[in-house]
Design an enzyme around this catalytic site. Structure first.
Site, mmCIF file in Angstrom:
data_model
loop_
_atom_site.group_PDB
_atom_site.id
_atom_site.type_symbol
_atom_site.label_atom_id
_atom_site.label_comp_id
_atom_site.label_asym_id
_atom_site.label_seq_id
_atom_site.Cartn_x
_atom_site.Cartn_y
_atom_site.Cartn_z
ATOM 1 N N ARG A 26 0.738 -1.202 0.037
ATOM 2 C CA ARG A 26 -0.092 -0.059 -0.003
ATOM 3 C C ARG A 26 0.981 1.158 -0.051
ATOM 4 O O ARG A 26 0.390 2.313 -0.094
ATOM 5 C CB ARG A 26 -0.913 0.083 1.169
ATOM 6 C CG ARG A 26 -2.263 -0.886 1.092
ATOM 7 C CD ARG A 26 -2.950 -0.754 2.240
ATOM 8 N NE ARG A 26 -4.153 -1.678 2.269
ATOM 9 C CZ ARG A 26 -5.223 -1.521 1.509
ATOM 10 N NH1 ARG A 26 -5.530 -0.699 0.869
ATOM 11 N NH2 ARG A 26 -6.147 -2.322 1.815
ATOM 12 N N ARG A 73 -23.543 0.443 -4.747
ATOM 13 C CA ARG A 73 -23.392 -1.210 -4.176
ATOM 14 C C ARG A 73 -24.127 -1.542 -2.901
ATOM 15 O O ARG A 73 -24.443 -0.648 -2.135
ATOM 16 C CB ARG A 73 -21.751 -1.292 -3.650
ATOM 17 C CG ARG A 73 -21.573 -2.775 -3.124
ATOM 18 C CD ARG A 73 -19.900 -3.094 -3.387
ATOM 19 N NE ARG A 73 -19.256 -2.154 -2.509
ATOM 20 C CZ ARG A 73 -17.989 -2.281 -2.370
ATOM 21 N NH1 ARG A 73 -17.552 -3.332 -2.924
ATOM 22 N NH2 ARG A 73 -17.326 -1.574 -1.300
ATOM 23 N N ARG A 93 -23.476 -0.667 2.882
ATOM 24 C CA ARG A 93 -22.111 -0.397 4.023
ATOM 25 C C ARG A 93 -21.836 0.867 4.266
ATOM 26 O O ARG A 93 -22.058 2.036 3.366
ATOM 27 C CB ARG A 93 -20.875 -1.153 3.539
ATOM 28 C CG ARG A 93 -20.934 -2.490 3.206
ATOM 29 C CD ARG A 93 -19.711 -3.479 3.001
ATOM 30 N NE ARG A 93 -18.709 -2.477 2.495
ATOM 31 C CZ ARG A 93 -17.483 -2.852 1.924
ATOM 32 N NH1 ARG A 93 -17.698 -4.151 1.511
ATOM 33 N NH2 ARG A 93 -16.649 -2.209 1.244
ATOM 34 N N ARG A 115 -12.089 7.654 1.511
ATOM 35 C CA ARG A 115 -11.281 6.385 1.021
ATOM 36 C C ARG A 115 -10.353 6.879 -0.013
ATOM 37 O O ARG A 115 -9.393 6.369 -0.386
ATOM 38 C CB ARG A 115 -12.179 5.040 0.697
ATOM 39 C CG ARG A 115 -12.815 4.567 1.890
ATOM 40 C CD ARG A 115 -14.095 3.666 1.632
ATOM 41 N NE ARG A 115 -13.414 2.731 0.973
ATOM 42 C CZ ARG A 115 -14.276 1.749 0.366
ATOM 43 N NH1 ARG A 115 -15.499 1.851 0.283
ATOM 44 N NH2 ARG A 115 -13.652 0.388 -0.129
#
Length: 208
Positions: A88, A122, A155, A166
Site C-alpha cells: 500500500r 453497491r 455499508r 477512502r
C-alpha cells in the site's frame, strides 16, 4: 507469474482477481484474507494482529510485511500469485522486493466519478456477503438477497462521504506506487471503466 493489483476502491480488483485466478491458476492473496487466516490459525503473528485490530488500530507496516512474507513462502504461492491490497506504500513495496521478485504490476485505472457511482450503488448481503448494485445488478426484491434471503444493505464505507475519504487516502498513500513501479518498467495500465468481461479482455491483452 507474480502480480500485484493496484487500483482505487471500487475499481473491481476483487472481482477481477477472481477471474484472473481462473485464467492464470494462481492464488489470490489479499491482506484481509492473510489477517483472517493468521488470526484463525492463532499463530504468534496472528495473535499480534488480533490484539491490534481488537484495539481498533491499524496493523503496522512491520507486522503486515512479516505476514505477507510468511504467506508467500507457502507452497501454493511458489509458482506465482496475485497480490491485492499489498503493498500500500512505497516502504512496503521496497520491503516486498527484498523477498519476492514481482513480474508485473497491474494498475486498474478508473476516475473518481466512476468510483463514486459504483460504490454509491453497491448493496451487500449481511448474511452471505454477496454484492449487488442498484444500477447494474439489482436484487429481485429491494432489500432481500437473491441467494440466501439475507438483508441487503448499504455499508457505511460505501456512503458518498466515506467513499470520498477512502479515495483521498488512496491517492495520498497508494497512488505513488504507480510512479514507483512505472519507473521500474513493471507497470501495465488496464482501463477498469467498462463491464467486467471487457476489463478481463483488457487485462489479458495487457499481460500478453
Amino acid at each position: 507469474m507474480k502480480l500485484i493489483f493496484l487500483g482505487p476502491p471500487g475499481a473491481g480488483k476483487g472481482t477481477l482477481a477472481a477471474k484472473a485466478v481462473d485464467i492464470l491458476k494462481l492464488p489470490h492473496i489479499s491482506t484481509g484474507a492473510i489477517f483472517r487466516s493468521a488470526i484463525a490459525a492463532q499463530s504468534p503473528l496472528g495473535l499480534k494482529v488480533k490484539a491490534i485490530i481488537d484495539a481498533g488500530k491499524l496493523v503496522d507496516d512491520g507486522t503486515t510485511i512479516e505476514l505477507v512474507k510468511e504467506r508467500l513462502a507457502q507452497a501454493d504461492a511458489q509458482k506465482g500469485y496475485i497480490l491485492d491490497g499489498f503493498p500500500r506504500t512505497i516502504p512496503q513495496a521496497e520491503a516486498l522486493a527484498e523477498f519476492s521478485k514481482v513480474d508485473k504490476v497491474v494498475n486498474f485505472d478508473i476516475p473518481d466519478t466512476s468510483v463514486l457511482e459504483r460504490l454509491g450503488g453497491r448493496r451487500v448481503c449481511r448474511k452471505c456477503g454477496h454484492n449487488f448494485h442498484i444500477i447494474f445488478d439489482k436484487p429481485k426484491k429491494e432489500t432481500v438477497c437473491d441467494h440466501c434471503g439475507g438483508e441487503v444493505y448499504t455499508r457505511d464505507d460505501d456512503k458518498p462521504e466515506a467513499v470520498q475519504k477512502r479515495l483521498e487516502v488512496y491517492r495520498a498513500q497508494t497512488a505513488p506506487l504507480i510512479d514507483f513501479y512505472r519507473k521500474k518498467g513493471l507497470l501495465v495500465d488496464v482501463d477498469a471503466r467498462p463491464a467486467v468481461d471487457q476489463v478481463v479482455e483488457n487485462f489479458k491483452h495487457a499481460l500478453a
